[in-house]
Structure formats: structure tokens, C-alpha cells
Design a protein around this motif. Structure first.
Motif, mmCIF file in Angstrom:
data_model
loop_
_atom_site.group_PDB
_atom_site.id
_atom_site.type_symbol
_atom_site.label_atom_id
_atom_site.label_comp_id
_atom_site.label_asym_id
_atom_site.label_seq_id
_atom_site.Cartn_x
_atom_site.Cartn_y
_atom_site.Cartn_z
ATOM 1 N N ARG A 270 56.474 53.674 30.871
ATOM 2 C CA ARG A 270 55.905 54.805 30.145
ATOM 3 C C ARG A 270 56.097 56.131 30.858
ATOM 4 N N PHE A 271 56.485 56.082 32.167
ATOM 5 C CA PHE A 271 56.500 57.308 32.957
ATOM 6 C C PHE A 271 57.778 57.470 33.778
ATOM 7 N N THR A 272 58.122 58.719 34.008
ATOM 8 C CA THR A 272 59.175 59.077 34.943
ATOM 9 C C THR A 272 58.613 60.095 35.927
ATOM 10 N N PRO A 273 58.404 59.710 37.189
ATOM 11 C CA PRO A 273 57.893 60.683 38.155
ATOM 12 C C PRO A 273 58.999 61.626 38.629
ATOM 13 N N ILE A 274 58.705 62.907 38.673
ATOM 14 C CA ILE A 274 59.598 63.914 39.235
ATOM 15 C C ILE A 274 58.940 64.392 40.524
ATOM 16 N N VAL A 275 59.512 64.043 41.661
ATOM 17 C CA VAL A 275 58.893 64.322 42.950
ATOM 18 C C VAL A 275 59.342 65.682 43.458
ATOM 19 N N LEU A 276 58.375 66.585 43.661
ATOM 20 C CA LEU A 276 58.676 67.902 44.187
ATOM 21 C C LEU A 276 58.031 68.047 45.558
ATOM 22 N N SER A 277 58.845 68.308 46.563
ATOM 23 C CA SER A 277 58.357 68.554 47.913
ATOM 24 C C SER A 277 58.324 70.052 48.174
ATOM 25 N N THR A 278 57.181 70.539 48.647
ATOM 26 C CA THR A 278 57.128 71.953 49.033
ATOM 27 C C THR A 278 57.664 72.150 50.446
ATOM 28 N N GLY A 279 57.694 71.090 51.236
ATOM 29 C CA GLY A 279 58.128 71.223 52.620
ATOM 30 C C GLY A 279 57.106 71.922 53.496
ATOM 31 N N GLN A 280 55.838 71.878 53.121
ATOM 32 C CA GLN A 280 54.791 72.527 53.924
ATOM 33 C C GLN A 280 54.794 71.998 55.352
ATOM 34 N N HIS A 281 54.909 70.668 55.495
ATOM 35 C CA HIS A 281 55.218 70.053 56.784
ATOM 36 C C HIS A 281 56.661 69.587 56.659
ATOM 37 N N ARG A 282 57.499 69.895 57.634
ATOM 38 C CA ARG A 282 58.899 69.571 57.450
ATOM 39 C C ARG A 282 59.269 68.220 58.035
ATOM 40 N N GLN A 283 59.300 68.112 59.349
ATOM 41 C CA GLN A 283 59.805 66.889 59.967
ATOM 42 C C GLN A 283 58.912 65.691 59.670
ATOM 43 N N ALA B 192 47.826 56.596 31.848
ATOM 44 C CA ALA B 192 48.200 56.076 30.531
ATOM 45 C C ALA B 192 47.052 56.238 29.541
ATOM 46 N N HIS B 193 45.843 55.966 29.987
ATOM 47 C CA HIS B 193 44.685 56.130 29.097
ATOM 48 C C HIS B 193 44.486 57.588 28.724
ATOM 49 N N PHE B 194 44.729 58.491 29.650
ATOM 50 C CA PHE B 194 44.614 59.923 29.396
ATOM 51 C C PHE B 194 45.535 60.345 28.250
ATOM 52 N N PHE B 195 46.728 59.741 28.209
ATOM 53 C CA PHE B 195 47.694 60.065 27.162
ATOM 54 C C PHE B 195 47.552 59.165 25.932
ATOM 55 N N GLY B 196 46.530 58.332 25.890
ATOM 56 C CA GLY B 196 46.310 57.467 24.740
ATOM 57 C C GLY B 196 47.268 56.312 24.653
ATOM 58 N N GLU B 197 47.796 55.868 25.795
ATOM 59 C CA GLU B 197 48.800 54.803 25.795
ATOM 60 C C GLU B 197 48.330 53.554 26.533
ATOM 61 N N GLY B 198 47.038 53.430 26.731
ATOM 62 C CA GLY B 198 46.525 52.249 27.409
ATOM 63 C C GLY B 198 45.014 52.235 27.394
ATOM 64 N N PRO B 199 44.416 51.102 27.759
ATOM 65 C CA PRO B 199 42.959 50.982 27.745
ATOM 66 C C PRO B 199 42.330 51.721 28.923
ATOM 67 N N ALA B 200 41.025 51.896 28.845
ATOM 68 C CA ALA B 200 40.302 52.477 29.970
ATOM 69 C C ALA B 200 40.423 51.569 31.192
#
Length: 397
Positions: A29-42, A364-372
Motif C-alpha cells: 500500500r505504500f512507497t516510502p521516499i527517504v529524505l535525509s537532511t544530513g543534519q548529522h553527516r558521518q 493504513a487506518h489513517f487513510f481508510g485502508e485497514g482496521p484500527a
């Protein structure tokens, strides 16, 4: 599939979001898009690599001795443009960092629902921890879905006027990550620790880095020196990379025979070190959760905490930041076997290893696609929790 932006910038965020990212990737049901700010680098990059996660976008905001205002400005500027060009259906932020605050604010500006993982933690003191306490309170005002680790965290939100229907108690995702990491056959990752398994001395794992600790770091260093004066104790200090921390602590602890100072260890190696330790002494929020879960008496270098559950359970204790108090608490605990064992029982105060599963279910429940989702209920012990492979997060080696 619904695209969910997962915004991370620090090592703790990477640790606690990695199981969620994996769970989202495994859910059709989902595709995560991972965004790094790089606040901590190494430290951030090392942690993401350990979990086999590569960000889809990296803002790379970190600069030497950056201020909070500089971080906030650069992250908001970068996120605003990215979100405007990227069609996502929710922005997921974690905890209480500058990245958390700005990620939530950027999502709000784009009128995209903000999902707050690790919501509802409160110390009751706006300046402790600083700036984290303010950050998480502010994010609570704009989040649409609050994923609280514990019932107490949910109660905090309800007292502040958050609708109960917008809150789900999930447990803390750090326990999901810890269960996986603790099962990995790995060493300590540093030559200075190569003899640790054969060392008969008691091991005190110590760290301090919080901003509110900075003025008192020399006193903490003096306490570590006092503790290490006992020839039967070895103090191991993975020293934070922040130059302010190093300049304050190193003159007090460098070169002493019973103190081993190393650079920050990658997460898997650090988990191995926690397993070997007898006491954890730290101002780190992660240590407050991980130590009790592993059955390691945890002495917290703070005066107040937003994680009171382990304090109430007796597996952690607030010891402040004075030299005398720290030294007394550690030496007393090491010398009193009854008291030590009372603090050393592993407990699932903060999670049972299935928080990520609940996070995805709540989304999923938030989007109406699954039970509580059935909420997490603390109780029992970490070591005895069901660890069926099908339920454990799977990451790249």
C-alpha cells in the motif's frame, strides 16, 4: 501505492526510522521516499548503511559548528522546494530534532498530513532537553497522526487537547531496531576494544553530549576519572564528534589507564558494547530506552526526563550531572549486588519489537485502508518476547 516522505537527519532518527522504512517498503500500500537532511553527516551515513538504506534525496545541510538557526533555515529552504516538486501523501517525522520540527513545518506549509513518530514525550521543562522539548511540543500542534510509544505519552497528548482518535500507542521503534542489531554476530569495531571480552573488570559505558550538559561536561569527566580509579572498573567512552563536547571532556579523561576513549561506534558495534557493559551512564535518550530493554542498569545524566517509564520500573535512575552524585551512584551500584540485580531485569517498558508493524497499520487506518491498530501494552520482559523471523525486520548486512 501511497508515497510517504520519511524525513530524517540524525543518527537516532535513522535508527528508529529504519524498521519503519523497511516495513513501509514491504507493504504494497505504500512507497516510502527517504529524505535525509544530513543534519548529522558521518554518524547518519554510517547508520543508514548498517541498515541497508540509501536516501532518495539528501539536502546535505551540515556545516562545522552549525547553529540551530542555521540548521533550521537550511533544512526548511531545502525541504520546501523538494516537497513542492514531489507529490507525497504524508510527511513522516520522528522525535524532536531540528529536522523533526522543520520537516513537520514544511509538510504543514504544503498542506500534507504530518505523521509524528515518537509523539507525546514530555519532560515538563521547556529548556530540558533543549531544544528537543520545544520541538516535539510544536510538532504536536500540526501533526495529523500522533504515534505515541507508551500509554503515558498518549496521556500527555490528550492532556494537551489532542483528540484521542488521532493517537495510536505503538511502542518505540528503537526496540525493533535493537532486537535486530543485538542478534547480529559482530564485534566491537575498534582495536582499543579488542580485549573487552577477556577483560575481567566491570564495564561502565559512558557518554554525554546534550546541549544542556555542555557547561557541566568537565564535572562529568571528573566523575568518570573518579569511577575509573577503582582498578576493577573499566570505563568505555564513545566520544561524540561535536568539538565542544571533545574540548570539554578529553582533558579530564584522556590517557588514563582504566578509561578507554573511542570515536562514536557504528550502531551495530555500539549495540554489541551495550550488551557487554555492566552499567550504562549516559544523557542519551536512546540509552534510556535501550539499556533497560537489555537488562543493563541505566544511570541517566539528567535532572528531568521525558522517559519516566524506566525510572518508575526501577531499571533506570536519574543521577544528575554533579561529580559527587555520579561517582556515588556508580560505585554504590557496582558494590551492591542486590541493588544491582533489582535494576538488571530486562523489560519491555518501551516496546515489544512490533512498533513498526503498528506504525504501518496506523498509517493504513489513517487513510481508510485497514482496521484500527491494537495498541502496545507494556509488560513482561524484552528477552522473552516472541522473535519469530517473520515478525523481525530484515535489513541488508
Amino acid at each position: 501505492m501511497r508515497k510517504i516522505a520519511v524525513v530524517i537527519g540524525t543518527r537516532p532518527e535513522a535508527i528508529k526510522c529504519a524498521p519503519v522504512i523497511r516495513a513501509l517498503r514491504d507493504d504494497p500500500r505504500f512507497t516510502p521516499i527517504v529524505l535525509s537532511t544530513g543534519q548529522h553527516r558521518q554518524m547518519l551515513d554510517e547508520t543508514l548503511q548498517a541498515f541497508g538504506i540509501k536516501p532518495d534525496t539528501d539536502l546535505n545541510v551540515m556545516t562545522e559548528r552549525q547553529t540551530l538557526s542555521q540548521i533550521t533555515h537550511r533544512v526548511l529552504d531545502g525541504l520546501a522546494g523538494w516537497l513542492a516538486a514531489c507529490s507525497v501523501e504524508a510527511v513522516m517525522v520522528h522525535g524532536d530534532t531540528a529536522t523533526t520540527l522543520v520537516g513537520g513545518l514544511a509538510g504543514f506549509h504544503q498542506q500534507v498530513p504530518v505523521v509524528h513518530i515518537e509523539a507525546g514525550l514530555r519532560s515538563g521543562n521547556l529548556y530540558s532537553p533543549f531544544p528537543e522539548e520545544a520541538n516535539r511540543r510544536l510538532v504536536a500542534q500540526i501533526a495529523e497522526l500522533h504515534l505515541a510509544p507508551t500509554p503515558g505519552n498518549a496521556a500527555n497528548l490528550i492532556r494537551e487537547g489532542i483528540k484521542e482518535s488521532k493517537i495510536v500507542v505503538t511502542g518505540n521503534t528503537v526496540i525493533d531496531a535493537l532486537r535486530w542489531a543485538a542478534s547480529r554476530p559482530i564485534g566491537y569495531g575498534h582495536p582499543a576494544l579488542a580485549d573487552l571480552d577477556d577483560d575481567p573488570r566491570k564495564v561502565v559505558l559512558a557518554s554525554a553530549h546534550r546541549r544542556e550538559s555542555w557547561p557541566l561536561l568537565p564535572r562529568i569527566g571528573e566523575a568518570l576519572r573518579d569511577i575509573a580509579a577503582d582498578g576493577d572498573v573499566r570505563v568505555v567512552v564513545p566520544l561524540h564528534r561535536n568539538p565542544i563536547v571533545r574540548e570539554a571532556l578529553l582533558p579530564k579523561i584522556a590517557g588514563l589507564p582504566n578509561i578507554t576513549v573511542v570515536d562514536p561506534l557504528p550502531y551495530l558495534h555500539f549495540c554489541r558494547l551495550m550488551l557487554r557493559s555492566d552499567i550504562i551512564l549516559s544523557d542519551s535518550s536512546g540509552a534510556e530506552e535501550e539499556g533497560p530493554a537489555l537488562g543493563k542498569p541505566t544511570l541517566v545524566l539528567r535532572d528531568v526526563t521525558e522517559r519516566p517509564e524506566a525510572i518508575a520500573a526501577g531499571t533506570a535512575r536519574l543521577v544528575g550531572r554533579t561529580r559527587e552524585r555520579i561517582t556515588e551512584e556508580v560505585t554504590t551500584l557496582l558494590g551492591d549486588e542486590v541493588r544491582y540485580q533489582q535494576m538488571a531485569a530486562p523489560a519491555n517498558t518501551y516496546g515489544d519489537g512490533r512498533a513498526s508493524e503498528r506504525v504501518v497499520g496506523a498509517l493504513a487506518h489513517f487513510f481508510g485502508e485497514g482496521p484500527a491498530v491494537m495498541p502496545f501494552v507494556p509488560g513482561g520482559d524484552f528477552a522473552s518476547q516472541d522473535s519469530r523471523p517473520a515478525q523481525a525486520p530484515v535489513f541488508a548486512a
